[in-house]
Scaffold this motif. Structure first.
Motif, mmCIF file in Angstrom:
data_model
loop_
_atom_site.group_PDB
_atom_site.id
_atom_site.type_symbol
_atom_site.label_atom_id
_atom_site.label_comp_id
_atom_site.label_asym_id
_atom_site.label_seq_id
_atom_site.Cartn_x
_atom_site.Cartn_y
_atom_site.Cartn_z
ATOM 1 N N PHE A 122 -5.493 4.322 8.253
ATOM 2 C CA PHE A 122 -4.317 3.611 7.766
ATOM 3 C C PHE A 122 -3.547 3.032 8.935
ATOM 4 O O PHE A 122 -3.713 3.440 10.078
ATOM 5 N N GLN A 123 -2.721 2.060 8.616
ATOM 6 C CA GLN A 123 -1.767 1.513 9.581
ATOM 7 C C GLN A 123 -0.517 1.132 8.800
ATOM 8 O O GLN A 123 -0.582 0.346 7.863
ATOM 9 N N GLY A 126 -3.502 5.940 11.713
ATOM 10 C CA GLY A 126 -4.302 7.155 11.699
ATOM 11 C C GLY A 126 -5.762 6.823 11.540
ATOM 12 O O GLY A 126 -6.128 5.955 10.744
ATOM 13 N N ARG A 127 -6.575 7.504 12.313
ATOM 14 C CA ARG A 127 -8.020 7.309 12.255
ATOM 15 C C ARG A 127 -8.681 8.657 12.502
ATOM 16 O O ARG A 127 -8.480 9.271 13.548
ATOM 17 N N THR A 163 -1.677 7.579 16.042
ATOM 18 C CA THR A 163 -1.181 6.748 17.135
ATOM 19 C C THR A 163 0.132 6.121 16.690
ATOM 20 O O THR A 163 0.197 5.516 15.615
ATOM 21 N N ILE A 164 1.159 6.258 17.530
ATOM 22 C CA ILE A 164 2.459 5.671 17.240
ATOM 23 C C ILE A 164 2.815 4.759 18.406
ATOM 24 O O ILE A 164 2.873 5.204 19.552
ATOM 25 N N ASP A 181 0.863 -1.169 0.000
ATOM 26 C CA ASP A 181 0.000 0.000 0.000
ATOM 27 C C ASP A 181 0.902 1.222 0.000
ATOM 28 O O ASP A 181 1.818 1.319 0.804
ATOM 29 N N ASN A 182 0.665 2.133 -0.883
ATOM 30 C CA ASN A 182 1.552 3.285 -0.994
ATOM 31 C C ASN A 182 0.982 4.535 -0.322
ATOM 32 O O ASN A 182 1.416 5.632 -0.618
#
Length: 118
Positions: free
Chosen positions: A96-97, A76-77, A64-65, A34-35
């Motif tokens: 995304f993750q 990210g959400r 979130t990291i 996924d890019n």
């Protein structure tokens, strides 16, 4: 076209290389690349690296990291929509993750968000 490698013969004939072989197996199991979001990995010097991700549209509260053992995960959400009526929506706001496999000697020392870059 995808080729799968069998590392079993290498496990039987090598000693002390098990972590490297496990890393190669994990890399070969990556399904689709996924890019999004785009990212850069820079080597600053012998022991320092920097990962930069373009996360336009995400606030610091949306990101979130985490680090678990040798895996760095950035996700990210979006927490809420602004409810506007868009005529064109070109900034992706999907969840995304992104995962980064870290070597044993790599330690995460910090993270920041500035100008849409994390």
């Amino acid at each position: 076209m995808r080729t799968t490698f069998d590392f079993t013969p290498l496990f039987r004939s090598s000693i002390g290389f098990d972590r490297m072989l496990h890393a190669l197996e994990a890399a070969s199991r990556v399904e689709t690349i996924d890019n999004w979001p785009p990212y850069d990995i820079a080597k600053l010097d012998e022991n320092d690296y920097r990962i930069t991700m373009a996360v336009a549209g995400f606030s610091q509260d949306d990101l979130t990291i985490t680090q678990e053992q040798n895996m760095l995960m950035v996700s990210g959400r979006k927490t809420g929509e602004d409810g506007g009526q868009y005529l064109h929506r070109g900034i992706a706001g999907r969840d995304f993750q992104r995962r980064f496999e870290l070597a044993d000697h790599v330690k995460v020392v910090g993270a920041s968000l500035a100008d849409g870059l994390c």
